[in-house]
Write a protein that holds these residues in place. Structure first.
Motif, mmCIF file in Angstrom:
data_model
loop_
_atom_site.group_PDB
_atom_site.id
_atom_site.type_symbol
_atom_site.label_atom_id
_atom_site.label_comp_id
_atom_site.label_asym_id
_atom_site.label_seq_id
_atom_site.Cartn_x
_atom_site.Cartn_y
_atom_site.Cartn_z
ATOM 1 N N PHE A 1 0.883 -1.170 0.000
ATOM 2 C CA PHE A 1 0.000 0.000 0.000
ATOM 3 C C PHE A 1 0.911 1.206 0.000
ATOM 4 N N LEU B 1 4.164 1.102 1.919
ATOM 5 C CA LEU B 1 4.046 0.137 3.011
ATOM 6 C C LEU B 1 3.983 -1.291 2.463
ATOM 7 N N ALA C 1 2.689 -4.540 2.958
ATOM 8 C CA ALA C 1 1.655 -5.102 3.828
ATOM 9 C C ALA C 1 1.867 -6.596 4.035
ATOM 10 N N PRO D 1 -1.412 -11.070 14.565
ATOM 11 C CA PRO D 1 -1.670 -9.803 15.246
ATOM 12 C C PRO D 1 -2.443 -8.837 14.347
ATOM 13 N N SER D 2 -3.100 -7.903 14.981
ATOM 14 C CA SER D 2 -3.894 -6.925 14.237
ATOM 15 C C SER D 2 -2.999 -6.151 13.267
ATOM 16 N N GLY D 3 -3.480 -5.982 12.032
ATOM 17 C CA GLY D 3 -2.717 -5.229 11.044
ATOM 18 C C GLY D 3 -1.668 -6.036 10.303
ATOM 19 N N CYS D 4 -1.666 -7.372 10.490
ATOM 20 C CA CYS D 4 -0.635 -8.188 9.851
ATOM 21 C C CYS D 4 -1.020 -8.558 8.426
ATOM 22 N N GLY D 5 -2.249 -8.280 8.029
ATOM 23 C CA GLY D 5 -2.631 -8.531 6.646
ATOM 24 C C GLY D 5 -3.593 -9.690 6.441
ATOM 25 N N LYS D 6 -4.325 -10.066 7.488
ATOM 26 C CA LYS D 6 -5.272 -11.176 7.353
ATOM 27 C C LYS D 6 -6.409 -10.814 6.394
ATOM 28 N N SER D 7 -6.993 -9.646 6.613
ATOM 29 C CA SER D 7 -8.080 -9.221 5.728
ATOM 30 C C SER D 7 -7.576 -9.040 4.313
ATOM 31 N N THR D 8 -6.357 -8.553 4.203
ATOM 32 C CA THR D 8 -5.758 -8.350 2.880
ATOM 33 C C THR D 8 -5.667 -9.668 2.113
ATOM 34 N N ARG E 1 3.714 -7.285 10.478
ATOM 35 C CA ARG E 1 3.937 -6.691 9.159
ATOM 36 C C ARG E 1 5.427 -6.616 8.802
HETATM 37 N N1 LIG Z 1 -6.680 0.084 1.437
HETATM 38 C C1 LIG Z 1 -5.562 0.231 2.205
HETATM 39 N N2 LIG Z 1 -4.746 1.285 2.032
HETATM 40 C C2 LIG Z 1 -3.630 1.436 2.783
HETATM 41 N N3 LIG Z 1 -3.256 0.585 3.739
HETATM 42 C C3 LIG Z 1 -4.027 -0.493 3.977
HETATM 43 C C4 LIG Z 1 -5.225 -0.718 3.223
HETATM 44 N N4 LIG Z 1 -5.795 -1.869 3.662
HETATM 45 C C5 LIG Z 1 -4.991 -2.315 4.651
HETATM 46 N N5 LIG Z 1 -3.927 -1.501 4.845
HETATM 47 C C6 LIG Z 1 -2.833 -1.735 5.799
HETATM 48 O O1 LIG Z 1 -2.297 -3.013 5.558
HETATM 49 C C7 LIG Z 1 -2.043 -3.680 6.764
HETATM 50 C C8 LIG Z 1 -2.816 -4.969 6.811
HETATM 51 O O2 LIG Z 1 -4.182 -4.677 6.926
HETATM 52 P P1 LIG Z 1 -5.301 -5.801 7.200
HETATM 53 O O3 LIG Z 1 -5.193 -6.847 6.159
HETATM 54 O O4 LIG Z 1 -6.604 -5.109 7.309
HETATM 55 O O5 LIG Z 1 -4.841 -6.361 8.618
HETATM 56 P P2 LIG Z 1 -5.614 -7.357 9.590
HETATM 57 O O6 LIG Z 1 -6.874 -7.783 8.919
HETATM 58 O O7 LIG Z 1 -4.664 -8.496 9.792
HETATM 59 O O8 LIG Z 1 -5.842 -6.638 10.858
HETATM 60 C C9 LIG Z 1 -2.432 -2.729 7.881
HETATM 61 O O9 LIG Z 1 -1.272 -2.111 8.344
HETATM 62 C C10 LIG Z 1 -3.348 -1.735 7.224
HETATM 63 O O10 LIG Z 1 -3.198 -0.479 7.835
#
Ligand SMILES: Nc1ncnc2c1ncn2[C@@H]1O[C@H](COP(=O)(O)OP(=O)(O)O)[C@@H](O)[C@H]1O
Ligand SMILES: [Mg+2]
Lengths: 260, 290
Positions: A25, A28, A30, A49-56, A219
């Motif tokens: 991103f 960054l 990710a 951990p939170s923010g590690c990219g699971k949703s991504t 991350r």
């Molecule tokens: N659309 C986006 N633009 C910029 N940064 C993003 C975006 N989506 C996620 N991030 C960053 O990427 C990292 C991983 O996000 P995410 O997958 O949501 O983490 P998780 O689900 O594990 O908590 C985080 O640091 C988040 O801030």
């Protein structure tokens, strides 16, 4: 090359494959590189951990995000654009407030051009399955969080996707209701034979539900540990917690998470 | 608390709600119920106000400033007998009504388009914001230059006021949409056409209705202000004319007619709310609407 029908019958062929996948991103990093394959019909849990990219990771499979490097394959082909073969369930239920429970469940079937008779019979059947029969005419504002999450599951169930992506779906529910939903999810998984990728930060949830648990590192997210959960099925959400093996898995995953 | 209990409670909630409503309805048939007593008290209060008003005119000679109820009633009867009441009323309502329809339709449409087409909305946003706080009433004299002193002027002025109310509400409401809602619809299988018809239009319709609810009184304000500025007939013109002749009773008669129109509009609003926004009308409304 096996044809698609043959491949889909082959239960050992991977449903989802990450091959050296990276996501950026801006400046960054990710995630990545991540290599992982999810078997057809498998129940995979992803923790980290939170923010590690699971949703991504899930977004990559859903096709709402493109990898910056490497590949994401779905059923052997690169994901190109929005992937309509998956069901995506998140903490937000995305119910349309102006539609009734029934109307919300109809939505994907209307989008997909099902005939009216088929829509009606599917809606009735999934309402039964998730225990919402009798609430067809209720509006979302009249329902509690747990019931809304059920509407969102029913809506996905209605079009019978091959893969369910679930992103902390029960994060906002109270503990008792969560256990109840775990039972329902396991029942659904048995009934549908679909592939489940379940993201959570709750270790209990991961061990209770999954065949395999993947731990993602801080991350940029990489795969830190993969653990096969060798607990017999069908599982009882309560009894399971007193199983000594449950405790051992918990310890192993907890150490890998490295919360400190 | 056991798992079964938790789920049972959860499932019972909606039926418990409807149970409450039934209780309230059942209660209202009893004679000495608090709501009925409230209504009696309200009527008594109104009579007291009229009595004090009349007495203050008799004992303190306040006719010049606030007239008196009996004189206002007489004025209303004269107004009706002359036939002018109906023509004035019809004219004002016609101006407000047509202005309302034009303003709502255009405001909803433009708000919808600029709200959903992000680039277009971003482009126009600074211009929109600069008009937002402008007191639009100040444009009334300009409308006389553009549209003369006839009904067209009032229709346009009323349409303009309603337009901005409906437009701002629709535009801002639509832009607030959670983009994930649209993305989720695509995952559920929506085509572009499906997004427009099943997500965008119903979503914005809610805001258009909200805008209309806010804009409806402005249609009347537009017609009246237009008549104040320059006119030959209409309720607003009659009020202004009475003022010129120091006919306080006439002014109050005009105000009472406006109040009656407002009550009718209020009824129309309730109808809109009940029909179009049924899904978001709160349960508590069941207790409020008689
Ligand atoms: N659309 C986006 N633009 C910029 N940064 C993003 C975006 N989506 C996620 N991030 C960053 O990427 C990292 C991983 O996000 P995410 O997958 O949501 O983490 P998780 O689900 O594990 O908590 C985080 O640091 C988040 O801030
Ligand atoms: Mg997340």
């Amino acid at each position: 090359m096996p044809d698609a029908a043959q491949r889909s019958r082959d239960r050992t062929a991977p449903m989802i494959e990450f091959k050296g996948t990276r996501v950026r991103f801006g400046s960054l990093d990710a995630i990545g590189p991540v290599s992982l394959s999810v078997k057809r019909g498998e129940f995979l849990a992803v923790i980290g951990p939170s923010g590690c990219g699971k949703s991504t990771l899930l977004n990559l499979v859903a096709g709402t995000l493109k990898p910056a490097g490497g590949e994401v394959l779905y059923r052997g082909a690169p994901v190109d654009g929005v992937n309509r073969e998956i069901g995506y369930i998140t903490q937000k239920n995305h119910c349309l407030p102006w539609r009734t429970v029934e109307g919300n469940i109809r939505l994907p079937l209307e989008f997909r051009g099902y005939p009216n008779g088929e829509i009606a019979s599917r809606v009735t059947s999934v309402l039964q399955q998730v225990g919402l029969a009798g609430f067809e005419k209720s509006y979302p504002r009249q329902l509690s969080g747990g019931m809304l999450q059920r509407v969102s599951i029913a809506r996905t169930l209605a079009y019978a996707p091959d893969t369910y992506l679930m992103d902390e779906p029960f994060g906002s529910l109270d503990a008792q209701l969560r256990l109840r939903m775990h039972e329902e999810i396991m029942r659904l998984w048995h009934q549908t034979g679909s592939t489940f990728v379940f993201v959570t930060h709750d270790l209990h949830e991961a061990i209770t539900l999954a065949d395999r648990v993947v731990v993602i590192s801080r991350r940029p997210g990489r795969i830190k540990l993969v653990v096969d959960i060798d607990l017999p099925r069908p599982r009882d959400v309560i009894d399971l917690q007193s199983d000594p093996r449950f405790g051992a898995y918990f310890k192993q995953l907890w150490d890998a998470l490295d919360v400190h | 608390m056991s798992i079964e209990r938790a789920t049972g409670d959860e499932l019972e909630r909606p039926s418990a709600d409807s149970g409450n409503v039934a209780e309230k309805r059942g209660g209202s048939t009893r004679f000495f119920n608090p709501r009925r007593i409230d209504i009696y008290l309200q009527i008594a209060f109104l009579i007291a106000v009229f009595a004090i008003w009349e007495c203050s005119a008799i004992y303190f000679g306040t006719d010049f400033w606030t007239s008196r109820p009996s004189a206002i009633a007489q004025e209303l009867v004269n107004w009706a007998n002359s036939g002018l009441l109906w023509t004035d009323l019809k004219l004002t309502l016609m101006e407000a009504g047509i202005g309302f329809v034009i303003g709502s339709a255009l405001g909803g449409l433009v708000g919808f388009v600029l709200g959903w087409i992000r680039r277009l909305g971003d482009f126009f946003e600074p211009f929109i914001l600069s008009i937002y706080t402008l007191p639009k009433i100040a444009l009334a004299p300009l409308f006389v230059l553009w549209f003369g002193i006839g009904a067209i002027n009032k229709i346009m002025f009323s349409a303009m006021l309603v337009f901005f109310m409906v437009f701002f509400t629709t535009f801002q409401g639509t832009r607030q949409v959670d983009r994930e809602l649209v993305e989720n619809a695509r995952l559920l299988g929506a085509s572009n056409f499906g997004i427009w018809t099943k997500i965008a239009i119903p979503y914005s319709a809610v805001w258009v209705f909200t805008g209309i609810r806010i804009g409806l009184p402005y249609s009347l304000i537009g017609a009246i202000v237009g008549e104040f500025v320059a006119a030959e007939a209409g309720v607003g013109f009659r009020i202004k004319e009475s003022t010129a002749f120091f006919n306080t009773a006439g002014v109050f008669a005009g105000l009472i007619v406006l109040m009656a129109i407002s009550l009718v509009l209020l009824g129309a609003l309730k109808l809109i709310e009940r029909r179009a926004l049924r899904w978001q009308v709160h349960n508590s409304m069941d207790g409020v609407v008689p």
